[in-house]
Scaffold this motif. Structure first.
Motif, PDB file in Angstrom:
ATOM      1  N   LEU A 183      19.022 -28.519  40.688  1.00  0.00           N
ATOM      2  CA  LEU A 183      19.863 -27.329  40.797  1.00  0.00           C
ATOM      3  C   LEU A 183      21.341 -27.673  40.661  1.00  0.00           C
ATOM      4  O   LEU A 183      22.094 -26.967  39.978  1.00  0.00           O
ATOM      5  N   LEU A 184      21.748 -28.755  41.303  1.00  0.00           N
ATOM      6  CA  LEU A 184      23.163 -29.119  41.273  1.00  0.00           C
ATOM      7  C   LEU A 184      23.561 -29.716  39.929  1.00  0.00           C
ATOM      8  O   LEU A 184      24.512 -29.249  39.292  1.00  0.00           O
ATOM      9  N   ALA A 185      22.820 -30.744  39.492  1.00  0.00           N
ATOM     10  CA  ALA A 185      23.233 -31.484  38.302  1.00  0.00           C
ATOM     11  C   ALA A 185      22.826 -30.800  37.001  1.00  0.00           C
ATOM     12  O   ALA A 185      23.654 -30.607  36.101  1.00  0.00           O
ATOM     13  N   ASP A 186      21.549 -30.402  36.911  1.00  0.00           N
ATOM     14  CA  ASP A 186      21.039 -29.896  35.637  1.00  0.00           C
ATOM     15  C   ASP A 186      21.310 -28.414  35.412  1.00  0.00           C
ATOM     16  O   ASP A 186      21.383 -27.975  34.252  1.00  0.00           O
ATOM     17  N   VAL A 187      21.428 -27.654  36.482  1.00  0.00           N
ATOM     18  CA  VAL A 187      21.688 -26.220  36.319  1.00  0.00           C
ATOM     19  C   VAL A 187      23.180 -25.926  36.391  1.00  0.00           C
ATOM     20  O   VAL A 187      23.768 -25.375  35.447  1.00  0.00           O
ATOM     21  N   LEU A 188      23.827 -26.290  37.490  1.00  0.00           N
ATOM     22  CA  LEU A 188      25.217 -25.892  37.706  1.00  0.00           C
ATOM     23  C   LEU A 188      26.207 -26.772  36.958  1.00  0.00           C
ATOM     24  O   LEU A 188      27.024 -26.269  36.175  1.00  0.00           O
ATOM     25  N   VAL A 189      26.143 -28.079  37.178  1.00  0.00           N
ATOM     26  CA  VAL A 189      27.170 -28.962  36.622  1.00  0.00           C
ATOM     27  C   VAL A 189      27.095 -29.027  35.104  1.00  0.00           C
ATOM     28  O   VAL A 189      28.102 -28.849  34.405  1.00  0.00           O
ATOM     29  N   ARG A 190      25.911 -29.260  34.560  1.00  0.00           N
ATOM     30  CA  ARG A 190      25.797 -29.413  33.113  1.00  0.00           C
ATOM     31  C   ARG A 190      26.108 -28.114  32.372  1.00  0.00           C
ATOM     32  O   ARG A 190      26.690 -28.136  31.283  1.00  0.00           O
ATOM     33  N   ALA A 191      25.734 -26.970  32.947  1.00  0.00           N
ATOM     34  CA  ALA A 191      26.088 -25.694  32.324  1.00  0.00           C
ATOM     35  C   ALA A 191      27.596 -25.461  32.384  1.00  0.00           C
ATOM     36  O   ALA A 191      28.198 -24.982  31.407  1.00  0.00           O
TER      37      ALA A 191
ATOM     38  N   GLU B 130      27.829 -33.537  25.008  1.00  0.00           N
ATOM     39  CA  GLU B 130      26.706 -34.380  25.405  1.00  0.00           C
ATOM     40  C   GLU B 130      27.188 -35.699  26.006  1.00  0.00           C
ATOM     41  O   GLU B 130      26.579 -36.219  26.952  1.00  0.00           O
ATOM     42  N   LEU B 131      28.284 -36.257  25.489  1.00  0.00           N
ATOM     43  CA  LEU B 131      28.850 -37.471  26.086  1.00  0.00           C
ATOM     44  C   LEU B 131      29.330 -37.219  27.516  1.00  0.00           C
ATOM     45  O   LEU B 131      29.306 -38.122  28.356  1.00  0.00           O
ATOM     46  N   LEU B 132      29.764 -35.994  27.787  1.00  0.00           N
ATOM     47  CA  LEU B 132      30.203 -35.615  29.132  1.00  0.00           C
ATOM     48  C   LEU B 132      29.041 -35.137  29.998  1.00  0.00           C
ATOM     49  O   LEU B 132      29.261 -34.643  31.102  1.00  0.00           O
ATOM     50  N   HIS B 133      27.807 -35.262  29.482  1.00  0.00           N
ATOM     51  CA  HIS B 133      26.597 -34.854  30.188  1.00  0.00           C
ATOM     52  C   HIS B 133      26.565 -33.346  30.459  1.00  0.00           C
ATOM     53  O   HIS B 133      26.113 -32.891  31.507  1.00  0.00           O
ATOM     54  N   GLY B 134      27.052 -32.594  29.481  1.00  0.00           N
ATOM     55  CA  GLY B 134      26.940 -31.143  29.534  1.00  0.00           C
ATOM     56  C   GLY B 134      25.931 -30.654  28.519  1.00  0.00           C
ATOM     57  O   GLY B 134      25.326 -31.446  27.778  1.00  0.00           O
ATOM     58  N   TYR B 135      25.729 -29.346  28.477  1.00  0.00           N
ATOM     59  CA  TYR B 135      24.780 -28.760  27.535  1.00  0.00           C
ATOM     60  C   TYR B 135      25.472 -28.493  26.201  1.00  0.00           C
ATOM     61  O   TYR B 135      26.269 -27.557  26.066  1.00  0.00           O
ATOM     62  N   GLY B 136      25.161 -29.334  25.212  1.00  0.00           N
ATOM     63  CA  GLY B 136      25.818 -29.229  23.926  1.00  0.00           C
ATOM     64  C   GLY B 136      25.511 -27.949  23.181  1.00  0.00           C
ATOM     65  O   GLY B 136      26.378 -27.400  22.482  1.00  0.00           O
ATOM     66  N   PHE B 137      24.272 -27.437  23.310  1.00  0.00           N
ATOM     67  CA  PHE B 137      23.936 -26.177  22.637  1.00  0.00           C
ATOM     68  C   PHE B 137      24.836 -25.046  23.124  1.00  0.00           C
ATOM     69  O   PHE B 137      25.358 -24.253  22.337  1.00  0.00           O
ATOM     70  N   LEU B 138      25.007 -24.966  24.429  1.00  0.00           N
ATOM     71  CA  LEU B 138      25.872 -23.938  25.002  1.00  0.00           C
ATOM     72  C   LEU B 138      27.297 -24.118  24.514  1.00  0.00           C
ATOM     73  O   LEU B 138      27.985 -23.141  24.164  1.00  0.00           O
ATOM     74  N   ALA B 139      27.769 -25.367  24.476  1.00  0.00           N
ATOM     75  CA  ALA B 139      29.145 -25.644  24.063  1.00  0.00           C
ATOM     76  C   ALA B 139      29.392 -25.240  22.614  1.00  0.00           C
ATOM     77  O   ALA B 139      30.459 -24.706  22.286  1.00  0.00           O
ATOM     78  N   VAL B 140      28.427 -25.487  21.730  1.00  0.00           N
ATOM     79  CA  VAL B 140      28.611 -25.146  20.309  1.00  0.00           C
ATOM     80  C   VAL B 140      28.771 -23.640  20.144  1.00  0.00           C
ATOM     81  O   VAL B 140      29.662 -23.170  19.422  1.00  0.00           O
ATOM     82  N   PHE B 141      27.914 -22.864  20.799  1.00  0.00           N
ATOM     83  CA  PHE B 141      28.009 -21.410  20.665  1.00  0.00           C
ATOM     84  C   PHE B 141      29.315 -20.892  21.256  1.00  0.00           C
ATOM     85  O   PHE B 141      29.975 -20.029  20.660  1.00  0.00           O
ATOM     86  N   VAL B 142      29.711 -21.419  22.419  1.00  0.00           N
ATOM     87  CA  VAL B 142      30.970 -20.993  23.043  1.00  0.00           C
ATOM     88  C   VAL B 142      32.155 -21.400  22.175  1.00  0.00           C
ATOM     89  O   VAL B 142      33.121 -20.650  22.026  1.00  0.00           O
ATOM     90  N   THR B 143      32.084 -22.590  21.587  1.00  0.00           N
ATOM     91  CA  THR B 143      33.143 -23.023  20.673  1.00  0.00           C
ATOM     92  C   THR B 143      33.291 -22.059  19.507  1.00  0.00           C
ATOM     93  O   THR B 143      34.404 -21.662  19.138  1.00  0.00           O
ATOM     94  N   ALA B 144      32.168 -21.673  18.917  1.00  0.00           N
ATOM     95  CA  ALA B 144      32.207 -20.745  17.779  1.00  0.00           C
ATOM     96  C   ALA B 144      32.817 -19.403  18.177  1.00  0.00           C
ATOM     97  O   ALA B 144      33.658 -18.852  17.456  1.00  0.00           O
TER      98      ALA B 144
END
Length: 416
Positions: free
Chosen positions: A199-207, A254-268
């Protein structure tokens, strides 16, 4: 080496077909993905000696090709959305992410345990892999090219909701896939230890990292594209910079251990908001769409061959029933529940609920998870169920998207 030369010829014909088919099938009750699935199946059935991709044996290759296809499609989807970002303006997307996504995952996981007899971790893996939607495989139900005028807020609700849902749930399905991997690796089952960490690492932090990184990269690139005094890339009108933006956002996140798919869409979406009416968005979107179409054609061709050669042979009737239940019952019911009280017409709500298309993202999540967790025993059957579900979705939604969306468009024109 004859088959190698044949492969070159087939690749050339396939690429040309990818350019020729879209305008030919645009107003007909079938889609380009249907054609390439059938072509892949037919090629394997012919005595040509063409190698068949085995997603279990060739897992790493499948994972990375589908990964590239997904992130390129996410960039194209984000650039195409005209509607400004906001809590109210994106209300349909939030409903599907907050309600339809978890309801779909819960329904599929329950069937995986009760119908397939799988352990909870395996059932949750399948549910997480099949959760994200993919309107790329039915062009009629996604938004079109970026608008360059002042009509951004007039975007049609069905197409917008399905496109924005697909753009965001490709990243938000990952926590459930990671939960399946953690559950399979945990010897004590559902323990507070790994659940709390998840919940902490994979849901909240990475998102959160994915969201922040996407905004940061998008703002930086938006400035470089439209406002830089020295190097304003929008003046050069080069489409390949869309690929640079895609890989930059994904790789750094992904290098920062975040969700890259989410980042790409938000970037666009952030790049689009930097200069919303600029014509450069059409150039970037056009290039992304071409790369996406090429990769999708290759993957669907290979998927058709795999289904005929091995996939359907590993499919039990319970797995086929699960795939049909997801497409025909679980997703429509979850989509209907998510739209209760939503200010849209009943026909629009029904179409949005029904067209939860499964596609390339599901193939990526499964390939990724099989490399991370102890699922080897169930790998063949997981691939069979996933591939069959994508096949059903491509055939059903590909055949119905054009007449259904055209009916909605004609009705909206009569009302207006």
């Amino acid at each position: 080496m004859t088959w190698v030369h044949g492969a070159y010829a087939a690749a050339g014909i396939g690429i040309l077909m990818a350019a020729v088919l879209p305008p030919l099938v645009r107003r007909r009750p079938f889609s380009m993905p249907m054609v390439f699935l059938a072509a892949g199946a037919a090629t394997v059935l012919l005595p040509l000696g063409v190698p068949v991709v085995d997603p279990v044996r060739d897992r790493v290759w499948v994972e990375h090709v589908t990964e590239v296809c997904v992130i390129v499609s996410l960039m194209g989807a984000g650039l195409a959305i005209d509607r400004p970002f906001g809590w109210r303006t994106w209300a349909g997307a939030w409903r599907f992410l907050g309600l339809a996504l978890p309801l779909t995952i819960g329904g599929v996981a329950l069937l995986g345990v009760c119908l397939m007899g799988w352990p909870p971790a395996v059932a949750l893996l399948l549910a997480g892999a099949l959760a994200p939607t993919d309107p790329v495989l039915a062009a009629e139900v996604r938004v079109g090219e970026p608008a360059s005028g002042d009509d951004e807020e007039d975007e049609e609700e069905v197409r917008f909701t399905l496109t924005s849902e697909a753009g965001l749930n490709d990243g938000l399905a990952m926590p459930f896939v990671l939960a399946a991997v953690a559950l399979a690796a945990a010897g004590d089952g559902w323990s507070a230890g790994w659940i709390g960490h998840w919940l902490l690492a994979d849901v909240l932090v990475r998102a959160a990292v994915g969201l922040v990184a996407g905004v940061a990269v998008g703002r930086l690139l938006g400035r470089l594209f439209f406002r830089s005094r020295h190097v304003r890339l929008s003046q050069q009108m080069e489409g390949f910079t869309a690929l640079g933006a895609t890989f930059t956002a994904y790789g750094l996140t992904e290098l920062l251990h975040g969700y890259g798919f989410l980042a790409v869409f938000v970037t666009a979406c952030t790049i689009r908001g930097a200069e919303r009416g600029h014509g450069y968005h059409q150039v970037l979107h056009g290039f992304s769409e071409q790369i996406e179409r090429l990769l999708t054609v290759v993957l669907l061709f290979l998927l058709g061959g795999y289904l005929v050669a091995d996939g359907l042979a590993d499919l039990r009737w319970q797995g086929a029933l699960l795939g049909l239940a997801l497409v025909l019952v679980i997703r429509p019911a979850a989509g209907a529940a998510a739209q209760l009280g939503f200010p849209a017409g009943p026909r629009e709500r029904a179409v949005t609920a029904l067209f939860g298309i499964r596609g390339i993202g599901s193939l990526f999540y499964l390939a990724y998870a099989l490399g991370e967790g102890p699922f080897t025993r169930y790998a063949d059957e997981l691939w069979a169920v996933t591939a069959f579900t994508v096949l059903v979705s491509v055939l059903l939604h590909g055949a119905t998207a054009t007449p259904v969306i055209r009916h909605l468009d004609r009705r909206r024109e009569r009302v207006s």
